[in-house]
Write an enzyme that holds these catalytic residues in place. Structure first.
Site, PDB file in Angstrom:
ATOM      1  N   GLY A  57     -26.506  38.161 -37.053  1.00 46.15           N
ATOM      2  CA  GLY A  57     -26.448  37.534 -38.362  1.00 46.15           C
ATOM      3  C   GLY A  57     -25.305  38.095 -39.181  1.00 46.15           C
ATOM      4  O   GLY A  57     -24.754  39.155 -38.859  1.00 46.15           O
ATOM      5  N   CYS A  84     -26.859  42.703 -31.978  1.00 46.85           N
ATOM      6  CA  CYS A  84     -25.904  42.856 -33.069  1.00 46.85           C
ATOM      7  C   CYS A  84     -26.629  43.232 -34.362  1.00 46.85           C
ATOM      8  O   CYS A  84     -27.146  44.340 -34.486  1.00 46.85           O
ATOM      9  CB  CYS A  84     -25.064  41.592 -33.199  1.00 46.85           C
ATOM     10  SG  CYS A  84     -23.563  41.820 -34.185  1.00 46.85           S
ATOM     11  N   TYR A  85     -26.719  42.332 -35.343  1.00 47.24           N
ATOM     12  CA  TYR A  85     -27.473  42.648 -36.553  1.00 47.24           C
ATOM     13  C   TYR A  85     -28.913  43.000 -36.210  1.00 47.24           C
ATOM     14  O   TYR A  85     -29.529  43.856 -36.859  1.00 47.24           O
ATOM     15  CB  TYR A  85     -27.431  41.465 -37.532  1.00 47.24           C
ATOM     16  CG  TYR A  85     -28.207  41.704 -38.806  1.00 47.24           C
ATOM     17  CD1 TYR A  85     -27.682  42.496 -39.827  1.00 47.24           C
ATOM     18  CD2 TYR A  85     -29.480  41.152 -38.979  1.00 47.24           C
ATOM     19  CE1 TYR A  85     -28.402  42.731 -40.999  1.00 47.24           C
ATOM     20  CE2 TYR A  85     -30.202  41.383 -40.148  1.00 47.24           C
ATOM     21  CZ  TYR A  85     -29.669  42.169 -41.151  1.00 47.24           C
ATOM     22  OH  TYR A  85     -30.376  42.411 -42.293  1.00 47.24           O
ATOM     23  N   HIS A 175     -22.978  40.346 -28.064  1.00 44.02           N
ATOM     24  CA  HIS A 175     -23.706  39.070 -27.943  1.00 44.02           C
ATOM     25  C   HIS A 175     -23.761  38.639 -26.475  1.00 44.02           C
ATOM     26  O   HIS A 175     -22.811  38.045 -25.953  1.00 44.02           O
ATOM     27  CB  HIS A 175     -23.013  37.984 -28.778  1.00 44.02           C
ATOM     28  CG  HIS A 175     -23.171  38.165 -30.249  1.00 44.02           C
ATOM     29  ND1 HIS A 175     -24.232  37.634 -30.954  1.00 44.02           N
ATOM     30  CD2 HIS A 175     -22.425  38.839 -31.152  1.00 44.02           C
ATOM     31  CE1 HIS A 175     -24.125  37.959 -32.223  1.00 44.02           C
ATOM     32  NE2 HIS A 175     -23.039  38.703 -32.374  1.00 44.02           N
ATOM     33  N   GLU A 177     -25.405  36.225 -25.285  1.00 47.19           N
ATOM     34  CA  GLU A 177     -25.644  34.781 -25.155  1.00 47.19           C
ATOM     35  C   GLU A 177     -24.368  33.959 -25.050  1.00 47.19           C
ATOM     36  O   GLU A 177     -24.409  32.802 -24.639  1.00 47.19           O
ATOM     37  CB  GLU A 177     -26.479  34.266 -26.338  1.00 47.19           C
ATOM     38  CG  GLU A 177     -25.824  34.382 -27.695  1.00 47.19           C
ATOM     39  CD  GLU A 177     -26.098  35.724 -28.371  1.00 47.19           C
ATOM     40  OE1 GLU A 177     -25.967  35.798 -29.604  1.00 47.19           O
ATOM     41  OE2 GLU A 177     -26.451  36.689 -27.670  1.00 47.19           O
ATOM     42  N   ASP A 232     -31.228   9.860 -25.870  1.00 50.28           N
ATOM     43  CA  ASP A 232     -32.393  10.427 -26.555  1.00 50.28           C
ATOM     44  C   ASP A 232     -33.478   9.382 -26.795  1.00 50.28           C
ATOM     45  O   ASP A 232     -34.643   9.575 -26.431  1.00 50.28           O
ATOM     46  CB  ASP A 232     -31.977  11.066 -27.883  1.00 50.28           C
ATOM     47  CG  ASP A 232     -30.951  12.157 -27.703  1.00 50.28           C
ATOM     48  OD1 ASP A 232     -30.857  12.703 -26.585  1.00 50.28           O
ATOM     49  OD2 ASP A 232     -30.225  12.462 -28.668  1.00 50.28           O
ATOM     50  N   LYS A 374     -30.453  19.078 -25.674  1.00 53.03           N
ATOM     51  CA  LYS A 374     -29.877  17.864 -25.076  1.00 53.03           C
ATOM     52  C   LYS A 374     -29.906  17.906 -23.552  1.00 53.03           C
ATOM     53  O   LYS A 374     -30.261  16.916 -22.893  1.00 53.03           O
ATOM     54  CB  LYS A 374     -28.432  17.698 -25.560  1.00 53.03           C
ATOM     55  CG  LYS A 374     -27.775  16.396 -25.131  1.00 53.03           C
ATOM     56  CD  LYS A 374     -28.276  15.227 -25.946  1.00 53.03           C
ATOM     57  CE  LYS A 374     -27.502  13.963 -25.686  1.00 53.03           C
ATOM     58  NZ  LYS A 374     -27.898  12.860 -26.567  1.00 53.03           N
TER      59      LYS A 374
END
Length: 518
Positions: A57, A84-85, A175, A177, A232, A374
């Site tokens: 963050g 991180c944060y 990070h 991710e 969708d 998605k």
């Protein structure tokens, strides 16, 4: 999804929190993102997570009112990973120390080297003397909390990887991710393994559970679905039809701004192949009449959106006993609606959807895809047996070709545009590039140019080809076609499409541009 072990991601406002969820879903773990303000002691008791991740963050633990999780999260007895944060929050709460940047900020690519002994979180991770990671931090941990040890360091983050294995608390300053941490997926796989997740989040399981939930919600009442022909709404329609059969009616509003053969394809697939009750509202004259002489892109979008709602409401009102409206809402839409900040964002362009219709029509919502990303919707479509060519289609905007026709819209320009777009997509498919591209299309430009064909002068339209690569449409880069491909495509369009005598290729990234032209 009470049948699955659940992982809770507490969001502190990182721009890449959604990527954490995507990584975990890829590992067949069900997870949810919730903003820190929502995560109370009562919420934790109800959610009962099997593990918790504290996101990154933009805040500092030194700020007044700095985002914090409830202290009770550390007494749940489950594994916790701070990123991180999230690492700084963990240290701050548990008795470590965090300091402001003061020359130790780190942004971008960095390298972490191992320190200390073995750690289950890092099994198979350090296969060399160092591992590349992606850092983005100003403040840094300067002293670790009691019970923690150091397992990895970087030049500006001496506590890049810390852990208290006895309590299964883990913290990293980078990070894992993001794509720029190449072995981040390995770290997440280790974390969910040590947390004891079964990895049972599959589309087969989701399909069965979603059908049961739809039946429980709807009962024997009727549902209407606004079918755009996109992935969708199509997946949502097929799933709901499997659950309630002919109590579903789809309304397909054909505004005359679709691609070549698209309306016939949608009607054939749903009415004939799936035998789903379908109203085909053919309203090209209404839409094109209202757009006659209109060149402002926002006015185009708002006109199309307003007319779509009018037509949909008119057709839906003819369905006696309808009590529910189906929408193809996805999980990113849900996350954004309860964002970390809750603050307004700048409107880049209006979006065309059925927003506001449930309240206006007195209908209740059915949103069977609201827990999916998605790529998971596409996987569910495959599970439901939708044609691969349909599931893999590039995104297509609600306003259709109207925003690929800058300036005034005419039937002549739309006909030229449809033909040119069909040739471009055919070229991409012939060269085996379709699945490598996020979105590709032709825009017809509001200018005419002089050309020479045979021995005669031409004065026809110019067009622009657009093809981009992207993960989620938020950012994009142009696709690097070869000059041979572009030359061959330009030749085909000019030869096969009367009305175009010049072809260009748009190499603008997003940002600063958008993917669509308007």
């Amino acid at each position: 999804m009470t049948h699955h072990d659940r992982l809770l991601i507490i969001d502190f406002g990182s721009q890449v929190t959604q990527l954490i969820a995507r990584r975990l879903r890829e590992l067949r773990v069900y997870c949810e993102i919730h903003p820190y303000q929502k995560v109370t002691d009562a919420f934790l008791r109800d959610f009962a997570p099997k593990a918790v991740i504290l996101s990154g963050g933009p805040a500092s633990v030194f700020n007044d009112g700095a985002p914090m999780p409830p202290a009770s999260v550390f007494t749940l007895g489950v594994p916790i990973l701070g990123i991180c944060y999230g690492q700084q929050v963990m240290m701050h709460i548990l008795g470590g120390r965090v300091e402001r940047g003061h020359g130790t900020a780190e942004f971008g690519r960095a390298y972490v080297t191992p320190a200390g002994g073995a750690l289950d979180l890092l099994d198979g991770w350090f296969n060399a003397d160092r591992e590349q990671v992606w850092m983005s931090h100003g403040d840094h941990v300067s002293a670790i909390a009691p019970g923690f040890a150091v397992y990895g360091t970087s030049p500006n983050a001496p506590f890049a990887i810390t852990a208290d294995p006895a309590r299964r608390f883990y913290a990293v300053q980078f990070h894992p991710e993001v794509h720029h941490t190449p072995k981040g997926a390995q770290l997440y796989a280790n974390f969910i393994r040590l947390a004891g997740f079964k990895g049972d989040w599959t589309m087969g399981a989701y399909r069965a559970e979603a059908i049961a939930k739809i039946r429980a919600q709807v009962g024997d009442k009727k549902v209407i679905c606004g079918l755009s022909g996109g992935v969708d709404s199509s997946v949502a329609a097929v799933l709901i039809h499997e659950a309630i059969g002919d109590n579903l009616t789809c309304v397909f509003v054909d505004h005359g701004l679709l691609r070549q053969g698209e309306a016939d394809e949608v009607v054939t697939m749903f009415r004939d192949h799936y035998n789903i009750p379908l109203i085909h509202a053919q309203e090209a004259d209404l839409f094109l009449g209202a757009l006659d002489g209109v060149s402002d892109p926002e006015f185009k979008r708002k006109t199309i959106g307003r007319l779509f709602i009018d037509v949909f409401q008119r057709e839906a009102s003819q369905i006696e006993g309808a009590e529910f409206l189906a929408q193809g809402t996805l999980y990113p839409d849900v996350i954004e609606s309860v964002s970390f900040s809750g603050g307004p964002s700048v409107t880049i362009k209006s979006h065309h959807n059925v927003g506001g219709l449930p309240e206006k029509m007195g209908l209740k919502l059915v949103e069977p895809l609201r827990e999916l990303f998605k790529d998971e919707v596409r996987a569910l479509g495959r599970e439901l047996g939708l044609p691969a060519s349909f599931i893999g289609r590039h995104p297509f905007p609600g306003p259709g070709l109207a925003i690929r026709c800058p300036g005034e819209i005419t039937r002549e320009k739309l006909a030229i545009l449809r033909q040119a777009d069909a040739v471009f997509i055919d070229q991409i498919r012939r060269h085996g590039l379709y699945d490598d591209i996020w979105q590709a299309f032709v825009a017809i430009l509001p200018v005419r140019t002089v050309g020479v064909m045979g021995d005669g002068r031409t004065y026809d339209f110019a067009c622009a080809l657009r093809a981009v690569t992207s993960v989620d449409g938020m950012t994009a880069d142009y696709y690097p076609f070869s000059h041979e491909f572009l030359g061959e495509t330009a030749t085909r369009i000019i030869n096969e499409v009367p009305g175009i005598n010049r072809v260009t290729y748009d190499i603008t990234s997003k940002p600063p541009g958008t993917i669509e032209w308007e």
